[in-house]
Design a protein around this motif. Structure first.
Motif, PDB file in Angstrom:
ATOM      1  N   ASN A 110       0.839  -1.192   0.000  1.00  0.00           N
ATOM      2  CA  ASN A 110       0.000   0.000   0.000  1.00  0.00           C
ATOM      3  C   ASN A 110       0.882   1.252   0.000  1.00  0.00           C
ATOM      4  O   ASN A 110       1.093   1.893   1.027  1.00  0.00           O
ATOM      5  N   HIS A 111       1.380   1.612  -1.176  1.00  0.00           N
ATOM      6  CA  HIS A 111       2.300   2.749  -1.301  1.00  0.00           C
ATOM      7  C   HIS A 111       1.613   4.064  -0.953  1.00  0.00           C
ATOM      8  O   HIS A 111       2.253   4.989  -0.459  1.00  0.00           O
ATOM      9  N   GLN A 112       0.314   4.147  -1.202  1.00  0.00           N
ATOM     10  CA  GLN A 112      -0.429   5.366  -0.867  1.00  0.00           C
ATOM     11  C   GLN A 112      -0.446   5.574   0.646  1.00  0.00           C
ATOM     12  O   GLN A 112      -0.228   6.694   1.119  1.00  0.00           O
ATOM     13  N   LEU A 113      -0.668   4.513   1.422  1.00  0.00           N
ATOM     14  CA  LEU A 113      -0.660   4.630   2.881  1.00  0.00           C
ATOM     15  C   LEU A 113       0.739   4.976   3.380  1.00  0.00           C
ATOM     16  O   LEU A 113       0.895   5.842   4.246  1.00  0.00           O
ATOM     17  N   VAL A 114       1.756   4.346   2.813  1.00  0.00           N
ATOM     18  CA  VAL A 114       3.138   4.652   3.210  1.00  0.00           C
ATOM     19  C   VAL A 114       3.430   6.128   2.966  1.00  0.00           C
ATOM     20  O   VAL A 114       3.937   6.823   3.849  1.00  0.00           O
ATOM     21  N   SER A 115       3.091   6.624   1.780  1.00  0.00           N
ATOM     22  CA  SER A 115       3.333   8.039   1.450  1.00  0.00           C
ATOM     23  C   SER A 115       2.591   8.969   2.400  1.00  0.00           C
ATOM     24  O   SER A 115       3.138   9.969   2.862  1.00  0.00           O
ATOM     25  N   SER A 116       1.353   8.643   2.671  1.00  0.00           N
ATOM     26  CA  SER A 116       0.547   9.456   3.582  1.00  0.00           C
ATOM     27  C   SER A 116       1.166   9.490   4.979  1.00  0.00           C
ATOM     28  O   SER A 116       1.276  10.554   5.598  1.00  0.00           O
ATOM     29  N   LEU A 117       1.597   8.345   5.480  1.00  0.00           N
ATOM     30  CA  LEU A 117       2.203   8.273   6.814  1.00  0.00           C
ATOM     31  C   LEU A 117       3.553   8.989   6.867  1.00  0.00           C
ATOM     32  O   LEU A 117       3.924   9.549   7.895  1.00  0.00           O
ATOM     33  N   GLN A 118       4.279   8.990   5.739  1.00  0.00           N
ATOM     34  CA  GLN A 118       5.594   9.625   5.711  1.00  0.00           C
ATOM     35  C   GLN A 118       5.533  11.144   5.784  1.00  0.00           C
ATOM     36  O   GLN A 118       6.559  11.779   5.956  1.00  0.00           O
ATOM     37  N   THR A 119       4.337  11.727   5.701  1.00  0.00           N
ATOM     38  CA  THR A 119       4.246  13.177   5.877  1.00  0.00           C
ATOM     39  C   THR A 119       4.552  13.562   7.319  1.00  0.00           C
ATOM     40  O   THR A 119       4.969  14.685   7.583  1.00  0.00           O
ATOM     41  N   SER A 120       4.367  12.620   8.265  1.00  0.00           N
ATOM     42  CA  SER A 120       4.638  12.924   9.671  1.00  0.00           C
ATOM     43  C   SER A 120       5.550  11.915  10.364  1.00  0.00           C
ATOM     44  O   SER A 120       5.931  12.115  11.504  1.00  0.00           O
ATOM     45  N   LEU A 121       5.906  10.830   9.673  1.00  0.00           N
ATOM     46  CA  LEU A 121       6.730   9.777  10.268  1.00  0.00           C
ATOM     47  C   LEU A 121       7.915   9.452   9.371  1.00  0.00           C
ATOM     48  O   LEU A 121       7.897   9.734   8.182  1.00  0.00           O
ATOM     49  N   GLY A 122       8.903   8.794   9.943  1.00  0.00           N
ATOM     50  CA  GLY A 122      10.025   8.307   9.168  1.00  0.00           C
ATOM     51  C   GLY A 122       9.615   7.124   8.312  1.00  0.00           C
ATOM     52  O   GLY A 122       8.542   6.523   8.504  1.00  0.00           O
ATOM     53  N   ALA A 123      10.475   6.761   7.377  1.00  0.00           N
ATOM     54  CA  ALA A 123      10.177   5.666   6.450  1.00  0.00           C
ATOM     55  C   ALA A 123       9.935   4.349   7.174  1.00  0.00           C
ATOM     56  O   ALA A 123       9.014   3.598   6.824  1.00  0.00           O
ATOM     57  N   GLY A 124      10.740   4.052   8.184  1.00  0.00           N
ATOM     58  CA  GLY A 124      10.584   2.792   8.913  1.00  0.00           C
ATOM     59  C   GLY A 124       9.244   2.687   9.608  1.00  0.00           C
ATOM     60  O   GLY A 124       8.548   1.669   9.500  1.00  0.00           O
ATOM     61  N   GLU A 125       8.880   3.739  10.335  1.00  0.00           N
ATOM     62  CA  GLU A 125       7.594   3.729  11.031  1.00  0.00           C
ATOM     63  C   GLU A 125       6.439   3.640  10.030  1.00  0.00           C
ATOM     64  O   GLU A 125       5.494   2.872  10.230  1.00  0.00           O
ATOM     65  N   ALA A 126       6.516   4.431   8.955  1.00  0.00           N
ATOM     66  CA  ALA A 126       5.449   4.435   7.956  1.00  0.00           C
ATOM     67  C   ALA A 126       5.282   3.056   7.329  1.00  0.00           C
ATOM     68  O   ALA A 126       4.154   2.545   7.214  1.00  0.00           O
ATOM     69  N   GLU A 127       6.371   2.428   6.932  1.00  0.00           N
ATOM     70  CA  GLU A 127       6.280   1.102   6.313  1.00  0.00           C
ATOM     71  C   GLU A 127       5.825   0.046   7.310  1.00  0.00           C
ATOM     72  O   GLU A 127       5.065  -0.863   6.951  1.00  0.00           O
ATOM     73  N   ALA A 128       6.276   0.140   8.550  1.00  0.00           N
ATOM     74  CA  ALA A 128       5.871  -0.840   9.570  1.00  0.00           C
ATOM     75  C   ALA A 128       4.368  -0.762   9.817  1.00  0.00           C
ATOM     76  O   ALA A 128       3.681  -1.792   9.892  1.00  0.00           O
ATOM     77  N   ILE A 129       3.843   0.454   9.922  1.00  0.00           N
ATOM     78  CA  ILE A 129       2.408   0.628  10.141  1.00  0.00           C
ATOM     79  C   ILE A 129       1.627   0.114   8.933  1.00  0.00           C
ATOM     80  O   ILE A 129       0.629  -0.604   9.078  1.00  0.00           O
ATOM     81  N   ALA A 130       2.082   0.458   7.731  1.00  0.00           N
ATOM     82  CA  ALA A 130       1.395   0.005   6.515  1.00  0.00           C
ATOM     83  C   ALA A 130       1.424  -1.522   6.408  1.00  0.00           C
ATOM     84  O   ALA A 130       0.408  -2.140   6.084  1.00  0.00           O
ATOM     85  N   LEU A 131       2.572  -2.124   6.688  1.00  0.00           N
ATOM     86  CA  LEU A 131       2.681  -3.580   6.616  1.00  0.00           C
ATOM     87  C   LEU A 131       1.786  -4.237   7.659  1.00  0.00           C
ATOM     88  O   LEU A 131       1.085  -5.217   7.361  1.00  0.00           O
ATOM     89  N   ALA A 132       1.783  -3.707   8.867  1.00  0.00           N
ATOM     90  CA  ALA A 132       0.922  -4.263   9.918  1.00  0.00           C
ATOM     91  C   ALA A 132      -0.546  -4.176   9.508  1.00  0.00           C
ATOM     92  O   ALA A 132      -1.321  -5.109   9.728  1.00  0.00           O
ATOM     93  N   SER A 133      -0.915  -3.075   8.900  1.00  0.00           N
ATOM     94  CA  SER A 133      -2.288  -2.896   8.433  1.00  0.00           C
ATOM     95  C   SER A 133      -2.623  -3.901   7.341  1.00  0.00           C
ATOM     96  O   SER A 133      -3.674  -4.557   7.375  1.00  0.00           O
ATOM     97  N   GLU A 134      -1.732  -4.065   6.368  1.00  0.00           N
ATOM     98  CA  GLU A 134      -1.956  -5.003   5.260  1.00  0.00           C
ATOM     99  C   GLU A 134      -2.066  -6.444   5.741  1.00  0.00           C
ATOM    100  O   GLU A 134      -2.901  -7.205   5.246  1.00  0.00           O
ATOM    101  N   LEU A 135      -1.199  -6.809   6.669  1.00  0.00           N
ATOM    102  CA  LEU A 135      -1.177  -8.191   7.162  1.00  0.00           C
ATOM    103  C   LEU A 135      -2.264  -8.454   8.202  1.00  0.00           C
ATOM    104  O   LEU A 135      -2.404  -9.582   8.676  1.00  0.00           O
TER     105      LEU A 135
END
Length: 170
Positions: free
Chosen positions: A69-94
């Motif tokens: 979900n690249h859209q969610l990662v991009s959205s989260l990266q407006t306020s978070l670092g790449a690691g946090e954004a990807e971790a949250i997106a991956l947790a959501s997807e899984l």
């Protein structure tokens, strides 16, 4: 088995104090996104937790997976670092059972998405309660003093009271 996803700080902190094995003991397998993997293992110079994280990957219980979900990662990266954004997106997807994350803004974002969260302190408390850690206070003190781990003084006291290492005020 429900998925568990981790951000970098939990891997770094638990690795630094030789407690990364707790993740395998409690969750059997843990997923991390690419940004977290790079943050922990590809740092310039020696990084706490890097060799332990590599070993966990080689043992097969730490898995690297890219969030789709690249859209969610991009959205989260407006306020978070790449690691946090990807971790949250991956947790959501899984539809992860648990996201391991310490950073307060990341925790807020994860909660807003309905994710269950825990952090380094929560994993260590569970280790103490399960009898895998004899004393929590010295471990927390090492994290704070030697690895710049930040924990609010009130939380520090509350955690040690909960695990019976300091008396509860009357």
């Amino acid at each position: 088995m429900p998925a568990v996803v981790s951000d970098a700080s939990v891997l770094i902190c638990l690795g630094a104090i030789q407690q990364l094995q707790l993740l395998k003991d409690f969750y059997e397998e843990v997923f991390v996104p690419n940004a977290v993997w790079r943050e922990v293992t590809a740092a310039t110079g020696p990084r706490a937790g890097a060799s332990e994280t590599l070993q966990a990957y080689q043992q097969g219980w730490l898995k690297v997976q890219t969030p789709n979900n690249h859209q969610l990662v991009s959205s989260l990266q407006t306020s978070l670092g790449a690691g946090e954004a990807e971790a949250i997106a991956l947790a959501s997807e899984l539809r992860a059972n648990l996201l391991l994350i310490d950073e307060s803004d990341g925790r807020k974002q994860a909660r807003a998405l309905g994710l269950m969260i825990a952090g380094t302190v929560g994993v260590l408390m569970r280790g103490k309660q399960a009898g895998k850690i004899k004393e929590l206070k010295p471990i927390l003190d090492i994290l704070i003093q030697q690895h710049n781990f930040r924990v609010a003084r009130d939380l520090y006291k509350e955690v040690l009271q909960q695990v019976g290492e300091i008396p509860t005020p009357q």
